[in-house]
Design an enzyme around this catalytic site. Structure first.
Site, PDB file in Angstrom:
ATOM      1  CE  LYS A  82      -3.095   2.710   3.040  1.00  0.00           C
ATOM      2  NZ  LYS A  82      -3.926   2.741   4.266  1.00  0.00           N
ATOM      3  CG  ASP A 104      -5.539   8.059   4.444  1.00  0.00           C
ATOM      4  OD1 ASP A 104      -6.483   8.618   3.858  1.00  0.00           O
ATOM      5  OD2 ASP A 104      -5.682   7.081   5.217  1.00  0.00           O
ATOM      6  CE  LYS A 133      -6.586   8.907   7.920  1.00  0.00           C
ATOM      7  NZ  LYS A 133      -7.199   7.871   8.777  1.00  0.00           N
ATOM      8  CG  ASP A 173      -1.813   5.474   4.881  1.00  0.00           C
ATOM      9  OD1 ASP A 173      -1.621   4.428   5.527  1.00  0.00           O
ATOM     10  OD2 ASP A 173      -2.918   5.786   4.400  1.00  0.00           O
ATOM     11  CG  ASP A 228      -9.879   7.559   6.667  1.00  0.00           C
ATOM     12  OD1 ASP A 228      -8.802   7.506   6.020  1.00  0.00           O
ATOM     13  OD2 ASP A 228      -9.942   7.821   7.882  1.00  0.00           O
ATOM     14  CD  GLU A 231      -6.636   5.175   2.549  1.00  0.00           C
ATOM     15  OE1 GLU A 231      -7.583   5.281   3.337  1.00  0.00           O
ATOM     16  OE2 GLU A 231      -5.456   5.001   2.924  1.00  0.00           O
ATOM     17  NE  ARG A 263     -10.572  -1.357   4.283  1.00  0.00           N
ATOM     18  CZ  ARG A 263     -11.129  -1.480   5.481  1.00  0.00           C
ATOM     19  NH1 ARG A 263     -12.254  -2.150   5.618  1.00  0.00           N
ATOM     20  NH2 ARG A 263     -10.547  -0.968   6.544  1.00  0.00           N
TER      21      ARG A 263
HETATM   22  N1  BES Z   1      -4.100   4.802   6.902  1.00  0.00           N
HETATM   23  C1  BES Z   1      -5.197   4.520   7.744  1.00  0.00           C
HETATM   24  C2  BES Z   1      -4.865   3.562   8.885  1.00  0.00           C
HETATM   25  C3  BES Z   1      -3.948   4.088   9.945  1.00  0.00           C
HETATM   26  C4  BES Z   1      -4.475   4.701  11.066  1.00  0.00           C
HETATM   27  C5  BES Z   1      -2.600   3.916   9.867  1.00  0.00           C
HETATM   28  C6  BES Z   1      -3.654   5.149  12.065  1.00  0.00           C
HETATM   29  C7  BES Z   1      -1.773   4.367  10.855  1.00  0.00           C
HETATM   30  C8  BES Z   1      -2.297   4.981  11.960  1.00  0.00           C
HETATM   31  C9  BES Z   1      -6.325   3.872   6.934  1.00  0.00           C
HETATM   32  O1  BES Z   1      -6.407   4.276   5.623  1.00  0.00           O
HETATM   33  C10 BES Z   1      -7.586   4.244   7.591  1.00  0.00           C
HETATM   34  O2  BES Z   1      -7.896   5.401   7.598  1.00  0.00           O
HETATM   35  N2  BES Z   1      -8.306   3.280   8.129  1.00  0.00           N
HETATM   36  C11 BES Z   1      -9.515   3.526   8.808  1.00  0.00           C
HETATM   37  C12 BES Z   1     -10.487   2.456   8.420  1.00  0.00           C
HETATM   38  C13 BES Z   1     -11.889   2.720   8.859  1.00  0.00           C
HETATM   39  C14 BES Z   1     -12.453   3.926   8.113  1.00  0.00           C
HETATM   40  C15 BES Z   1     -12.731   1.487   8.584  1.00  0.00           C
HETATM   41  C16 BES Z   1      -9.232   3.496  10.299  1.00  0.00           C
HETATM   42  O3  BES Z   1      -8.395   2.705  10.742  1.00  0.00           O
HETATM   43  O4  BES Z   1      -9.816   4.315  11.000  1.00  0.00           O
HETATM   44 ZN    ZN Z   2      -4.685   4.922   4.746  1.00  0.00          ZN
HETATM   45 MN    MN Z   3      -7.554   6.042   5.394  1.00  0.00          MN
END
Ligand code: BES
Ligand code: ZN
Ligand code: MN
Length: 495
Positions: free
Chosen positions: A259, A264, A271, A282, A341, A343, A345
Site C-alpha cells: 500500500k 491519506d 480525518k 501511509d 478513509d 482507501e 484496501r
Molecule cells: N491509513 C489509515 C490507517 C492508519 C491509522 C494507519 C492510524 C496508521 C495509523 C487507513 O487508511 C484508515 O484510515 N483506516 C480507517 C479504516 C476505517 C475507516 C474502517 C481506520 O483505521 O480508521
Molecule cells: Zn490509509
Molecule cells: Mn484512510
C-alpha cells in the site's frame, strides 16, 4: 560513517576513541572485556561493582570516561543478557547501544570488540550500528555542530577479518535497503507523491531490477476502478509500479504487494486535523516492498521476485470519490465505498488482483498501514499477520523471530465475511461498526487473492516509532518488513 573490520589482538587494548565491550548476566565479562579490565587494572570490575543496578541484562550500560592504563576516551560496557543466549539480534542491539552511548560525545572512532564471537555475530553488530545511525536530516539547515553525530569510523575487532567481511556483504546490502525504505517513508508528502515515488523506484534499475510504471490511462484500460477511485480527488496522478527481480531461472515467482498512499487525508470522509501529518507514513507497506526488492537485487538473491506498489494520494476535492459511490475493480467485483478513509484496501484490491493475474506467483504477501484498529489490538510493537495459508504464515513468523521484527497472527474467520456484504454491490469497503476492524479489512483483501496462498501484514502499528524504544530503530521511519521478508526469502525460497 565508515564501518571496518579489524584483526583483534585479544591481548592488547585498542588506542584512541571509544571502545565497547559486552558483559553478560551476573556482570560476567566477555573475553574482550577481560582484556580491557586487565589493561585498566580492574576498572571494569570496579565500575560494575559500583553500579549496583547493572546486572548485565540486555539494555543496561555502564560508561567509563578516560579510564586509566589505556589510551582511550570512553569505554562502554553493554549488558547483553545470558552468555549462552548470544544471537544476531543481541549482537545488533549491543552494537546499536554502544553507538548510541557515544554518538554525539565528540569521539570520532568507536571500536567494538568481538573477538571469539564469530563472523556472523560480528557482521550483525555492524548492521546494528548502521541501523542505529540512520538519520533523515536533508531538510535541516541550522542544526548545531554539537548535536550532530561525531562518530566517523566504527571498527569491529574480530578474529577473522575476511570471514567477517564476507558475512557482512549481504547485511550491508540489507542496511542500504532499509535506508532506502526509511528515506521514502520519511520524505514529506509534498515531495514524495506517486509520480516522484515511482521515479525513485525506477532508479533501482541500476541494481539490475526491471521497473515498469503504469499511469492512470493504463490502469483504466485494465479496469482498476477501485484503485483509481481513491486517487480521483488528487491533483497527483496515481501510479502502479511493478518491480521484477529475476535471479531464480524459470521458477515460479514470489510476490509482494504494498500500500502506497503518499498522503491519506481520509478523502471526503476526512480525518481530524490532530495527527493528520502522520498520514505521510501511509505508504510504509510499499516502501517495505521497495526495500525488499532493493536488497534482493543488491545481494543477487537466487529467486524470482515481483514487487507491486499501488501509489495514490487520498484527497478531498470536487472530483473526489463520495461515500456511497460504487466502483468496479479489475476482478470484476463491485464495491460500495461507504467510507473514503478505508482507501488502502481499495488500492490493494486491484494491486493484488493484477499481481496474481499477471504473474501466477507461488504466494502473495501484502504489507499495508491498513487500520488504526491493529494498534488497538496489538499496540505498537507487533504488526498483525493474516493469512489463508499456515505454511506461509509459519515461514513469516519464523523470519519474524529471527530478525526481531515482531508479528502476531490474527484470525481471518469466515463467519465475519458477511460483515462486508453490501445491499447494492458485491461488497462494501468497511464492516459493521468498529468491531474487528483489522479483520474485516483482511477479509476484504482476501476476496481479491483468487484463492492463492496469501498473507497480509497490517503494519499501521509498526511502520514508524515516535519515540522509538528499540536501539536499532531511531525515532521515525522503521523500514518495517524489509529485514523480515528478506530473511524469509533467503531461508525458504532461494536456490
Ligand atoms: N491509513 C489509515 C490507517 C492508519 C491509522 C494507519 C492510524 C496508521 C495509523 C487507513 O487508511 C484508515 O484510515 N483506516 C480507517 C479504516 C476505517 C475507516 C474502517 C481506520 O483505521 O480508521
Ligand atoms: Zn490509509
Ligand atoms: Mn484512510
Amino acid at each position: 560513517m565508515r564501518i571496518q573490520f579489524v584483526a583483534s589482538d585479544s591481548t592488547t587494548a585498542p588506542a584512541g576513541g571509544a571502545v565497547a565491550v559486552m558483559a553478560f548476566e551476573g556482570g560476567k565479562l566477555s573475553t574482550a572485556a577481560e582484556t580491557m579490565d586487565k589493561a585498566t587494572s580492574g576498572a571494569l570490575t570496579r565500575a560494575i561493582a559500583a553500579s549496583s543496578r547493572f546486572g548485565g541484562k540486555a539494555g543496561q550500560t555502564v560508561e567509563l570516561v578516560a579510564p586509566g592504563g589505556v589510551d582511550i576516551q570512553r569505554l562502554v560496557i553493554v549488558g547483553s543478557g545470558p552468555q549462552d543466549g548470544l544471537s544476531s539480534e543481541v549482537a545488533e542491539t549491543f552494537a546499536a547501544q554502544a553507538y548510541a552511548a557515544v554518538k554525539t560525545s565528540g569521539v570520532e572512532t568507536l571500536s567494538i570488540l568481538l573477538p571469539g564471537a564469530g563472523a556472523d555475530l560480528a557482521a550483525h553488530a555492524a548492521l546494528g550500528v548502521v541501523l542505529a545511525a540512520y538519520r533523515f536530516d536533508k531538510y535541516r539547515t541550522t542544526e548545531k555542530a554539537e548535536k550532530k553525530p561525531s562518530i566517523e569510523t566504527v571498527a569491529i575487532a574480530v578474529d577473522d577479518v575476511a570471514a567477517a567481511e564476507a558475512a557482512y556483504a549481504p547485511l550491508k546490502a540489507l542496511g542500504e535497503a532499509v535506508y532506502f525504505s526509511r528515506d521514502l517513508v520519511s520524505e514529506p508528502p509534498n515531495v514524495l507523491y506517486p509520480v516522484e515515488y515511482a521515479r525513485r523506484v525506477k532508479a533501482l534499475e541500476s541494481l539490475g531490477l526491471e521497473v515498469e510504471i503504469l499511469g492512470e490511462a493504463e490502469m483504466a484500460k485494465l479496469g482498476m476502478g477501485s484503485l483509481l477511485g481513491v486517487g480521483q480527488g488528487s491533483r497527483r496522478d496515481s501510479q502502479l509500479v511493478v518491480i521484477q527481480w529475476k535471479g531464480g531461472g524459470d521458477s515460479q515467482p514470489v510476490a509482494f504487494v504494498g500500500k502506497g498512499v503518499t498522503f491519506d487525508t481520509g478523502g471526503i470522509s476526512i480525518k481530524p486535523a490532530d495527527g493528520m501529518e502522520d498520514m505521510k507514513w501511509d505508504m510504509g507497506g510499499s516502501a517495505a516492498v521497495a526495500g525488499l526488492m532493493h536488497v534482493l537485487a543488491a545481494r543477487k538473491a537466487k529467486v524470482n521476485a515481483v514487487g507491486v506498489l499501488g501509489l495514490v494520494e487520498n484527497m478531498p476535492d470536487g472530483n473526489a470519490q463520495r461515500p456511497g459511490d460504487v466502483v468496479t475493480s479489475m476482478s470484476g467485483q463491485t464495491i460500495e465505498v461507504i467510507n473514503t478513509d478505508a482507501e488502502g484496501r481499495l488500492v490493494l484490491a486491484d494491486a493484488l488482483w493484477y499481481t496474481q493475474d499477471r504473474f501466477k506467483p507461488k504466494f502473495m504477501v501484502d504489507l499495508a498501514t491498513l487500520t488504526g484498529a491493529i494498534i488497538i489490538s496489538l499496540g505498537n510493537d507487533f504488526a498483525g499477520l493474516f493469512s489463508n495459508n499456515d505454511e506461509l504464515a509459519d515461514n513469516l513468523l519464523a523470519a519474524s523471530r529471527a530478525t526481531g521484527e515482531p508479528l502476531w497472527r490474527m484470525p481471518v474467520p469466515a463467519i465475519y465475511d458477511k460483515h462486508i456484504d453490501s445491499a447494492i454491490a458485491d461488497m462494501k469497503n468497511v464492516g459493521n461498526g468498529r468491531a474487528g476492524g483489522s479483520i474485516t479489512a483482511a477479509l476484504f483483501l482476501q476476496r481479491f487473492v483468487n484463492g492463492l496462498p496469501w498473507a497480509h501484514l497490517d503494519i499501521a502499528s509498526t511502520a514508524w516509532k515516535k519515540p522509538s524504544t528499540v536501539p536499532t530503530i531511531p525515532d521515525g521511519a522503521v523500514g518495517f518488513g524489509v529485514r523480515l521478508l528478506n530473511r524469509m526469502v533467503a531461508d525458504k525460497y532461494e536456490g
